[in-house]
Scaffold this motif. Structure first.
Motif, PDB file in Angstrom:
ATOM      1  N   LEU A 123       0.863  -1.187   0.000  1.00 31.18           N
ATOM      2  CA  LEU A 123       0.000   0.000   0.000  1.00 31.18           C
ATOM      3  C   LEU A 123       0.898   1.235   0.000  1.00 31.18           C
ATOM      4  O   LEU A 123       1.816   1.334   0.823  1.00 31.18           O
ATOM      5  CB  LEU A 123      -0.889  -0.035   1.249  1.00 31.18           C
ATOM      6  CG  LEU A 123      -1.913   1.077   1.436  1.00 31.18           C
ATOM      7  CD1 LEU A 123      -2.911   1.115   0.293  1.00 31.18           C
ATOM      8  CD2 LEU A 123      -2.663   0.874   2.758  1.00 31.18           C
TER       9      LEU A 123
ATOM     10  N   VAL B 288       0.628   5.343   0.244  1.00 29.37           N
ATOM     11  CA  VAL B 288      -0.346   6.328   0.690  1.00 29.37           C
ATOM     12  C   VAL B 288       0.147   7.736   0.362  1.00 29.37           C
ATOM     13  O   VAL B 288       1.303   8.064   0.632  1.00 29.37           O
ATOM     14  CB  VAL B 288      -0.567   6.188   2.211  1.00 29.37           C
ATOM     15  CG1 VAL B 288      -1.546   7.230   2.705  1.00 29.37           C
ATOM     16  CG2 VAL B 288      -1.050   4.787   2.560  1.00 29.37           C
TER      17      VAL B 288
ATOM     18  N   PRO C 195      -6.110   4.934   6.087  1.00 29.20           N
ATOM     19  CA  PRO C 195      -5.269   4.010   5.311  1.00 29.20           C
ATOM     20  C   PRO C 195      -4.561   2.985   6.189  1.00 29.20           C
ATOM     21  O   PRO C 195      -4.385   1.827   5.763  1.00 29.20           O
ATOM     22  CB  PRO C 195      -4.257   4.923   4.606  1.00 29.20           C
ATOM     23  CG  PRO C 195      -4.329   6.229   5.289  1.00 29.20           C
ATOM     24  CD  PRO C 195      -5.698   6.338   5.901  1.00 29.20           C
TER      25      PRO C 195
ATOM     26  N   PHE D 231      -3.243   4.958  -2.558  1.00 28.33           N
ATOM     27  CA  PHE D 231      -4.363   5.562  -1.811  1.00 28.33           C
ATOM     28  C   PHE D 231      -4.137   7.073  -1.768  1.00 28.33           C
ATOM     29  O   PHE D 231      -3.104   7.535  -1.277  1.00 28.33           O
ATOM     30  CB  PHE D 231      -4.347   4.954  -0.407  1.00 28.33           C
ATOM     31  CG  PHE D 231      -5.433   5.432   0.523  1.00 28.33           C
ATOM     32  CD1 PHE D 231      -6.530   4.637   0.809  1.00 28.33           C
ATOM     33  CD2 PHE D 231      -5.343   6.680   1.145  1.00 28.33           C
ATOM     34  CE1 PHE D 231      -7.519   5.069   1.681  1.00 28.33           C
ATOM     35  CE2 PHE D 231      -6.325   7.111   2.022  1.00 28.33           C
ATOM     36  CZ  PHE D 231      -7.417   6.295   2.288  1.00 28.33           C
TER      37      PHE D 231
ATOM     38  N   SER E  88      -5.632  10.844  -0.598  1.00 24.48           N
ATOM     39  CA  SER E  88      -6.625  11.612   0.162  1.00 24.48           C
ATOM     40  C   SER E  88      -6.113  13.037   0.357  1.00 24.48           C
ATOM     41  O   SER E  88      -5.280  13.296   1.220  1.00 24.48           O
ATOM     42  CB  SER E  88      -6.883  10.951   1.511  1.00 24.48           C
ATOM     43  OG  SER E  88      -7.778  11.727   2.270  1.00 24.48           O
TER      44      SER E  88
ATOM     45  N   ILE F  18      -7.154   4.316  -5.139  1.00 20.00           N
ATOM     46  CA  ILE F  18      -8.310   4.741  -4.348  1.00 20.00           C
ATOM     47  C   ILE F  18      -8.235   6.262  -4.187  1.00 20.00           C
ATOM     48  O   ILE F  18      -7.202   6.788  -3.771  1.00 20.00           O
ATOM     49  CB  ILE F  18      -8.293   4.087  -2.948  1.00 20.00           C
ATOM     50  CG1 ILE F  18      -8.333   2.560  -3.062  1.00 20.00           C
ATOM     51  CG2 ILE F  18      -9.454   4.608  -2.090  1.00 20.00           C
ATOM     52  CD1 ILE F  18      -8.078   1.845  -1.735  1.00 20.00           C
TER      53      ILE F  18
ATOM     54  N   ILE G 299     -13.479  -1.560  -1.281  1.00 26.14           N
ATOM     55  CA  ILE G 299     -12.033  -1.770  -1.241  1.00 26.14           C
ATOM     56  C   ILE G 299     -11.709  -3.262  -1.189  1.00 26.14           C
ATOM     57  O   ILE G 299     -10.744  -3.722  -1.800  1.00 26.14           O
ATOM     58  CB  ILE G 299     -11.409  -0.968  -0.083  1.00 26.14           C
ATOM     59  CG1 ILE G 299     -11.591   0.529  -0.396  1.00 26.14           C
ATOM     60  CG2 ILE G 299      -9.932  -1.306   0.101  1.00 26.14           C
ATOM     61  CD1 ILE G 299     -11.087   1.475   0.651  1.00 26.14           C
TER      62      ILE G 299
END
Ligand SMILES: *[C@@H]1O[C@H](CO)[C@@H](O)[C@H](O)[C@H]1NC(C)=O
Ligand SMILES: *[C@@H]1O[C@H](CO)[C@@H](O)[C@H](O)[C@H]1NC(C)=O
Ligand SMILES: *[C@@H]1O[C@H](CO)[C@@H](O)[C@H](O)[C@H]1NC(C)=O
Ligand SMILES: *[C@@H]1O[C@H](CO)[C@@H](O)[C@H](O)[C@H]1NC(C)=O
Ligand SMILES: *[C@@H]1O[C@H](CO)[C@@H](O)[C@H](O)[C@H]1NC(C)=O
Ligand SMILES: *[C@@H]1O[C@H](CO)[C@@H](O)[C@H](O)[C@H]1NC(C)=O
Ligand SMILES: *[C@@H]1O[C@H](CO)[C@@H](O)[C@H](O)[C@H]1NC(C)=O
Ligand SMILES: *[C@@H]1O[C@H](CO)[C@@H](O)[C@H](O)[C@H]1NC(C)=O
Ligand SMILES: *[C@@H]1O[C@H](CO)[C@@H](O)[C@H](O)[C@H]1NC(C)=O
Length: 373
Positions: free
Chosen positions: A48, A50, A86, A168, A170, A220, A365
């Motif tokens: 992952l 972020v 996350p 991810f 945001s 995402i 997800i």
């Protein structure tokens, strides 16, 4: 939880040392690259990565963080990254905790373990002295990290690793906070809400294309939470605490951004046909909780758990000693951030559609994790 001692805090406040020195000084747990690369469960996710703002970083990845963020909070999320979306999702996926970009040493195994490029003060727009770790810089760091994989692994392995990782994003929260709390100096102040949202959402769509060109295939994109309901914005606007108690015009600005980003994601799924891009609407998730706090186990929907003054909204969380006894009964942790309990509900909802359905589309997800690319 990586709570720092008060003496260190003092040094941080005095600017004698920076967060970075401390992160580097910490003994970083050795990671088993093989295991991480394979994932603990049968998911098709390698790692992952972020990117984002205070919605993804508690200050672990922010140079000079206490100086920059002093106007808000020293503990934007209880000082523990494990309270954020996350990080909670990484647990659901079965990945090990994600290292902050500035806490790793650039070794292959650390990049393979996933990284958090996010930084509390990060904005989509590059704005003056606060622009470090903005969207553009984080994208560059991702690109360099993926290049490192290509140099150190064989090319096909690196490609497959990147393709099966999740990216991810945001952002936007800090752009709007800058706008609402320091509007006279914001270069965006004279734009209409529509223009501002259009500029930000276009930048995010370009960020997705950039990641795609760096071989990312599972992405995402998060919307912005209802900033108009945060204790700080409510306090600044002097809204009488009745009804939903939220500042409607602030929420309308944020909603405009979310709507446009959602549209972009739908188009990008067609444009980048072999990519799987998900939009998650944390705004609606939080409004559901704010409108029915009791149903989700909250007793206080207005007052920050950690802060001073009316509703804890005048002075941010400068010390954990200021925190309320039971943060899980509060929706708000501090001036501008929800509690771990809220994030946990949102993590579950974006993961599987429970207990709040429909936040992520076109897939949850969990569905994204299980897709082959
Ligand atoms: C980087 O950190 C990892 C994990 O702590 C360690 O195993 C490795 O030796 C370090 N590499 C360098 C170049 O310092
Ligand atoms: C790393 O993971 C592999 C595969 O699960 C395992 O065989 C190996 O013993 C692990 N190594 C360490 C140092 O944990
Ligand atoms: C608002 O912006 C001005 C000009 O950039 C800056 O000097 C000031 O410190 C900012 N105020 C706050 C509260 O951040
Ligand atoms: C906004 O517009 C007014 C009037 O056109 C101008 O005086 C002001 O400098 C502008 N503010 C910013 C931040 O661009
Ligand atoms: C908030 O509103 C009340 C009632 O309208 C008013 O008396 C008070 O002065 C206002 N406070 C601020 C900080 O504007
Ligand atoms: C909210 O406050 C206003 C003004 O004090 C009052 O007229 C109105 O009835 C209140 N609404 C609710 C739902 O309590
Ligand atoms: C928190 O708990 C402590 C010890 O149980 C108690 O003394 C204190 O009054 C409590 N504070 C609040 C705000 O409830
Ligand atoms: C902060 O978060 C950690 C990890 O979730 C939790 O154990 C701790 O109780 C929280 N502290 C407060 C004051 O909420
Ligand atoms: C989220 O789901 C996990 C796993 O099912 C559960 O342990 C946790 O309590 C849930 N969180 C909340 C706030 O309901």
């Amino acid at each position: 939880m990586r709570r720092r001692g008060s003496f260190v805090h003092f040094l941080l406040l005095m600017g004698i040392v920076t967060s970075n020195n401390i992160v580097h000084g910490q003994q970083i747990e050795a990671q088993n690259a093989t295991r991480t690369a394979n994932g603990r469960n049968d998911s098709h996710v390698s790692a992952l990565y972020v990117l984002g703002d205070s919605s993804v970083d508690c200050g672990q990845n922010t140079l000079f963080y206490p100086l920059l963020h002093s106007r808000f909070s020293l503990f934007p999320c209880n000082g523990s990254d494990a309270t954020l979306l996350p990080q909670l999702l990484a647990e659901e996926i079965g990945l090990k905790s994600i290292q902050p970009f500035y806490g790793q040493n650039g070794s292959l195994e650390q990049v393979l373990g996933g990284l958090n490029f996010g930084s509390t003060q990060a904005t989509i727009m590059n704005q003056g002295s606060y622009s470090h770790q903005s969207l553009t810089q984080q994208l560059r760091q991702v690109s360099e990290s993926m290049q490192l994989l290509q140099l150190q692994l064989n090319k096909d392995t690196a490609l497959q690793f990147t393709k099966s990782s999740i990216f991810f994003l945001s952002f936007g929260k800090e752009d709007y906070i800058d706008l609402f709390l320091n509007s006279s100096s914001s270069p965006m102040f004279n734009h209409s809400s529509q223009n501002f949202a259009t500029i930000l959402a276009n930048q995010m769509a370009n960020a997705v294309r950039y990641l795609y060109n760096a071989n990312a295939r599972k992405i995402i994109c998060l919307g912005i939470m209802p900033l108009g309901c945060t204790p700080r914005i409510v306090w600044e606007s002097n809204v009488t605490a009745n009804g939903s108690g939220c500042v409607e015009h602030v929420n309308e600005w944020v909603l405009e951004y979310n709507r446009l980003l959602d549209e972009h994601v739908a188009k990008l799924n067609t444009e980048l046909h072999d990519a799987k891009i998900v939009f998650c609407d944390v705004y609606n998730g939080m409004m559901e909780i704010i409108n029915k706090p009791g149903q989700y186990g909250f007793e206080d929907a207005k007052r920050a758990c950690c802060g001073l003054g009316l509703n804890g909204a005048m002075v941010g969380c400068m010390s954990m000693d200021m925190a309320c006894n039971q943060s899980s009964t509060h929706i708000w942790w501090d001036l501008l951030n929800p509690t771990q309990k809220v994030n946990s509900i949102l993590a579950n909802a974006t993961w599987s559609g429970q207990p709040i359905p429909g936040l992520c589309h076109p897939f949850t997800i969990l569905e994204l994790v299980n897709m082959k690319v």
